[in-house]
Design a protein around this motif. Structure first.
Motif, PDB file in Angstrom:
ATOM      1  N   SER A 125      -0.086 -44.028  10.310  1.00 51.49           N
ATOM      2  CA  SER A 125       0.837 -42.914  10.044  1.00 51.49           C
ATOM      3  C   SER A 125       0.759 -42.454   8.587  1.00 51.49           C
ATOM      4  CB  SER A 125       2.284 -43.311  10.364  1.00 51.49           C
ATOM      5  OG  SER A 125       2.672 -44.388   9.541  1.00 51.49           O
ATOM      6  N   THR A 126       0.343 -43.350   7.671  1.00 50.23           N
ATOM      7  CA  THR A 126       0.304 -42.949   6.259  1.00 50.23           C
ATOM      8  C   THR A 126      -0.871 -42.018   5.959  1.00 50.23           C
ATOM      9  OG1 THR A 126      -0.968 -44.875   5.517  1.00 50.23           O
ATOM     10  CG2 THR A 126       1.443 -45.084   5.497  1.00 50.23           C
ATOM     11  N   LEU A 127      -1.747 -41.798   6.951  1.00 52.53           N
ATOM     12  CA  LEU A 127      -2.821 -40.809   6.762  1.00 52.53           C
ATOM     13  C   LEU A 127      -2.241 -39.401   6.804  1.00 52.53           C
ATOM     14  CD1 LEU A 127      -5.538 -42.270   9.177  1.00 52.53           C
ATOM     15  CD2 LEU A 127      -5.609 -42.288   6.683  1.00 52.53           C
ATOM     16  N   ARG A 128      -1.058 -39.307   7.410  1.00 55.36           N
ATOM     17  CA  ARG A 128      -0.369 -38.022   7.588  1.00 55.36           C
ATOM     18  C   ARG A 128      -1.243 -37.005   8.328  1.00 55.36           C
ATOM     19  NH1 ARG A 128       1.642 -37.327   1.796  1.00 55.36           N
ATOM     20  NH2 ARG A 128       2.737 -39.264   1.409  1.00 55.36           N
ATOM     21  N   LEU A 129      -1.902 -37.482   9.374  1.00 55.00           N
ATOM     22  CA  LEU A 129      -2.717 -36.603  10.218  1.00 55.00           C
ATOM     23  C   LEU A 129      -2.211 -36.728  11.648  1.00 55.00           C
ATOM     24  CD1 LEU A 129      -6.295 -37.598   8.958  1.00 55.00           C
ATOM     25  CD2 LEU A 129      -5.059 -35.497   8.398  1.00 55.00           C
ATOM     26  N   GLU A 130      -2.313 -35.638  12.381  1.00 54.08           N
ATOM     27  CA  GLU A 130      -1.868 -35.688  13.773  1.00 54.08           C
ATOM     28  C   GLU A 130      -2.866 -34.992  14.681  1.00 54.08           C
ATOM     29  OE1 GLU A 130       2.113 -34.257  14.399  1.00 54.08           O
ATOM     30  OE2 GLU A 130       2.825 -35.544  12.758  1.00 54.08           O
ATOM     31  N   GLY A 131      -2.783 -35.285  15.959  1.00 57.19           N
ATOM     32  CA  GLY A 131      -3.572 -34.583  16.978  1.00 57.19           C
ATOM     33  C   GLY A 131      -5.056 -34.590  16.673  1.00 57.19           C
ATOM     34  N   PRO A 132      -5.695 -33.414  16.774  1.00 58.64           N
ATOM     35  CA  PRO A 132      -7.150 -33.350  16.624  1.00 58.64           C
ATOM     36  C   PRO A 132      -7.635 -33.796  15.242  1.00 58.64           C
ATOM     37  CG  PRO A 132      -6.284 -31.293  17.514  1.00 58.64           C
ATOM     38  CD  PRO A 132      -5.106 -32.130  17.154  1.00 58.64           C
ATOM     39  N   SER A 133      -6.864 -33.498  14.180  1.00 58.77           N
ATOM     40  CA  SER A 133      -7.362 -33.917  12.861  1.00 58.77           C
ATOM     41  C   SER A 133      -7.308 -35.434  12.708  1.00 58.77           C
ATOM     42  CB  SER A 133      -6.641 -33.212  11.715  1.00 58.77           C
ATOM     43  OG  SER A 133      -5.292 -33.080  11.991  1.00 58.77           O
ATOM     44  N   ILE A 183     -10.529 -40.552  12.922  1.00 53.13           N
ATOM     45  CA  ILE A 183     -10.867 -41.834  13.566  1.00 53.13           C
ATOM     46  C   ILE A 183     -12.353 -41.852  13.953  1.00 53.13           C
ATOM     47  CG2 ILE A 183     -10.452 -43.268  15.634  1.00 53.13           C
ATOM     48  CD1 ILE A 183      -8.266 -43.548  13.544  1.00 53.13           C
ATOM     49  N   VAL A 184     -12.854 -40.722  14.426  1.00 53.47           N
ATOM     50  CA  VAL A 184     -14.286 -40.639  14.769  1.00 53.47           C
ATOM     51  C   VAL A 184     -15.120 -41.011  13.545  1.00 53.47           C
ATOM     52  CG1 VAL A 184     -16.167 -39.028  15.349  1.00 53.47           C
ATOM     53  CG2 VAL A 184     -14.001 -38.942  16.614  1.00 53.47           C
ATOM     54  N   ARG A 185     -14.710 -40.488  12.385  1.00 50.29           N
ATOM     55  CA  ARG A 185     -15.454 -40.786  11.159  1.00 50.29           C
ATOM     56  C   ARG A 185     -15.393 -42.281  10.831  1.00 50.29           C
ATOM     57  NH1 ARG A 185     -13.347 -39.098   5.227  1.00 50.29           N
ATOM     58  NH2 ARG A 185     -13.639 -41.266   4.599  1.00 50.29           N
ATOM     59  N   LEU A 186     -14.180 -42.861  10.910  1.00 53.99           N
ATOM     60  CA  LEU A 186     -14.033 -44.289  10.585  1.00 53.99           C
ATOM     61  C   LEU A 186     -14.809 -45.160  11.569  1.00 53.99           C
ATOM     62  CD1 LEU A 186     -10.243 -44.583   9.597  1.00 53.99           C
ATOM     63  CD2 LEU A 186     -12.214 -44.495   8.081  1.00 53.99           C
ATOM     64  N   VAL A 187     -14.799 -44.767  12.839  1.00 50.30           N
ATOM     65  CA  VAL A 187     -15.536 -45.535  13.854  1.00 50.30           C
ATOM     66  C   VAL A 187     -17.033 -45.482  13.530  1.00 50.30           C
ATOM     67  CG1 VAL A 187     -16.200 -45.567  16.307  1.00 50.30           C
ATOM     68  CG2 VAL A 187     -13.792 -45.332  15.663  1.00 50.30           C
ATOM     69  N   ALA A 242      -6.655 -46.155  20.492  1.00 50.23           N
ATOM     70  CA  ALA A 242      -7.360 -47.447  20.543  1.00 50.23           C
ATOM     71  C   ALA A 242      -8.123 -47.557  21.862  1.00 50.23           C
ATOM     72  CB  ALA A 242      -6.373 -48.601  20.393  1.00 50.23           C
ATOM     73  N   GLY A 243      -7.470 -47.141  22.947  1.00 51.93           N
ATOM     74  CA  GLY A 243      -8.126 -47.196  24.256  1.00 51.93           C
ATOM     75  C   GLY A 243      -9.316 -46.255  24.308  1.00 51.93           C
ATOM     76  N   GLN A 244      -9.111 -45.061  23.795  1.00 54.08           N
ATOM     77  CA  GLN A 244     -10.149 -44.029  23.835  1.00 54.08           C
ATOM     78  C   GLN A 244     -11.410 -44.459  23.080  1.00 54.08           C
ATOM     79  OE1 GLN A 244      -8.276 -40.401  22.585  1.00 54.08           O
ATOM     80  NE2 GLN A 244     -10.236 -39.343  22.399  1.00 54.08           N
ATOM     81  N   PHE A 245     -11.222 -45.117  21.932  1.00 56.39           N
ATOM     82  CA  PHE A 245     -12.377 -45.489  21.101  1.00 56.39           C
ATOM     83  C   PHE A 245     -12.728 -46.970  21.206  1.00 56.39           C
ATOM     84  CE2 PHE A 245     -10.864 -41.551  19.261  1.00 56.39           C
ATOM     85  CZ  PHE A 245     -12.048 -40.868  19.021  1.00 56.39           C
ATOM     86  N   GLN A 246     -12.090 -47.648  22.169  1.00 54.76           N
ATOM     87  CA  GLN A 246     -12.318 -49.081  22.373  1.00 54.76           C
ATOM     88  C   GLN A 246     -12.155 -49.882  21.081  1.00 54.76           C
ATOM     89  OE1 GLN A 246     -16.160 -48.816  24.339  1.00 54.76           O
ATOM     90  NE2 GLN A 246     -15.137 -49.142  26.277  1.00 54.76           N
ATOM     91  N   LEU A 247     -11.068 -49.590  20.400  1.00 54.59           N
ATOM     92  CA  LEU A 247     -10.777 -50.299  19.148  1.00 54.59           C
ATOM     93  C   LEU A 247      -9.865 -51.490  19.429  1.00 54.59           C
ATOM     94  CD1 LEU A 247     -10.099 -47.146  16.941  1.00 54.59           C
ATOM     95  CD2 LEU A 247     -11.942 -48.813  16.595  1.00 54.59           C
ATOM     96  N   LEU A 248      -9.983 -52.525  18.607  1.00 51.43           N
ATOM     97  CA  LEU A 248      -9.070 -53.663  18.715  1.00 51.43           C
ATOM     98  C   LEU A 248      -7.664 -53.176  18.379  1.00 51.43           C
ATOM     99  CD1 LEU A 248     -11.172 -56.312  16.734  1.00 51.43           C
ATOM    100  CD2 LEU A 248     -10.955 -56.112  19.228  1.00 51.43           C
ATOM    101  N   VAL A 249      -6.677 -53.745  19.049  1.00 52.59           N
ATOM    102  CA  VAL A 249      -5.280 -53.375  18.797  1.00 52.59           C
ATOM    103  C   VAL A 249      -4.641 -54.465  17.941  1.00 52.59           C
ATOM    104  CG1 VAL A 249      -3.015 -53.061  19.879  1.00 52.59           C
ATOM    105  CG2 VAL A 249      -5.060 -52.087  20.941  1.00 52.59           C
TER     106      VAL A 249
END
Ligand code: AMP
Ligand code: ZN
Ligand code: FE
Ligand code: FE
Length: 303
Positions: free
Chosen positions: A200-208, A213-217, A243-250
């Motif tokens: 939440s501290t990224l202050r980004l929502e929705g598509p941004s 996350i795509v970049r971090l992945v 997390a589910g969408q990108f198969q990230l650890l929770v």
């Protein structure tokens, strides 16, 4: 059913000690965690692993599983981008060296902030910030904020950040940090996994947010801190979906800082409630150090 509840293991994988900007020593923190009935914890101090040895010793005494952790601030302009590292080799030299460099940057920045405050007419000395600590390297803005409150310059820590220490504050000094790619690489090289802290501290929502996350992945991110005291109900759900969408650890943790963050209670990270081991990825819990050295021996014998 009741049996099931009795078997739940409560966890908190985001905790700070007095080795960074928390107010409990590592041993005190582990004892509080044990008293609260936590089974799995992680000490995730900012830019330092100095609290791990003491924390592990006490965790073994208290029969609490401790995952070696760290929280590293990465380059970001809008809000805050913090990356948690879990389960790394704390003796990996490039990690130890880099953390030393970051702590030197932190020390120089603390001096600059104090000088800025002095130039604004505020009577504050480095020694006041240090309190009982012997060096400036593990200190940060919360320590300065606490002094400003104590001296009556401001009424609250929030006011100290709003008026002086935050990005818009009059005494703000930027800290040179690694990029997210460099941070993730360092954690991986040290054998650990990299988890995005309190998204939440990224202050980004929705598509941004999704694009970020795509970049971090792509940079190698392994997981995301879905449960945090910083998240609303809606945010928690959105991060679980991502997390589910990108198969990230929770992952999940309170971001407890003791008296330095009065609105955060240990273990409380799911909209006022604690979380248990089945809500996070088992991979993370498996990174806990064995409760005693002979556990480690037995494990390596069977491998
Ligand atoms: P630094 O590591 O010196 O950049 O300081 C960052 C720390 O300040 C983080 O642990 C934040 O949680 C903490 N922080 C940011 N805003 C506040 C606030 N309003 N009150 C207390 N702590 C804060
Ligand atoms: Zn902190
Ligand atoms: Fe953080
Ligand atoms: Fe934190």
């Amino acid at each position: 059913m009741n049996d099931d509840i009795a078997n739940l293991k409560w966890i908190d994988l985001h905790l700070h000690t007095s080795c960074s900007d928390g107010t409990c020593t590592p041993a005190e923190l582990v004892r509080i965690a044990a008293d609260q009935g936590l089974t799995y914890i992680s000490i995730t101090d900012h830019d330092t692993i100095n609290g791990l040895r003491e924390g592990i010793r006490e965790a073994r005494q208290q029969r609490v599983y401790l995952v070696p952790g760290i929280e590293i601030s990465a380059k970001y302009t809008e809000g805050a981008l913090h990356i948690l590292g879990y389960g790394f080799d704390a003796e990996y030299l490039p990690l130890v060296d880099q953390l030393k460099r970051i702590q030197e940057v932190r020390r120089d920045r603390n001096v600059k902030i104090i000088e800025r405050l002095q130039s604004l007419g505020i009577q504050i000395a480095l020694e006041e910030m240090m309190g009982e600590k012997s060096d400036l390297k593990s200190l940060g803005r919360p320590h300065i904020a606490a002094v400003l409150v104590k001296k009556g310059v401001v009424r609250t820590m929030d006011e100290a950040f709003d008026r002086y220490l935050g990005k818009q504050g009059k005494a703000f000094v930027k800290k040179e940090v690694m990029t997210s790619a460099e941070t993730i690489r360092l954690i991986h090289d040290a054998g650990g996994v990299a988890v995005l802290a309190h998204p939440s501290t990224l202050r980004l929502e929705g598509p941004s947010f999704a694009a970020f996350i795509v970049r971090l992945v792509a940079e190698g991110l392994d997981g995301i801190e879905v449960y945090s005291s910083a998240h609303t109900v809606l945010q928690t759900q959105a991060y679980l979906d991502i997390a589910g969408q990108f198969q990230l650890l929770v992952s999940g943790g309170s971001d407890f800082h003791g008296a330095n963050k009065q609105d955060v209670t240990i273990a409380v990270c799911n909209n006022g409630r604690p979380i248990h081991s089945r809500m996070v990825s088992e991979t993370l819990l498996q990174l806990a150090v064995p409760l005693c050295d002979s556990d480690a021996d037995r494990k390596s014998d069977s491998e």
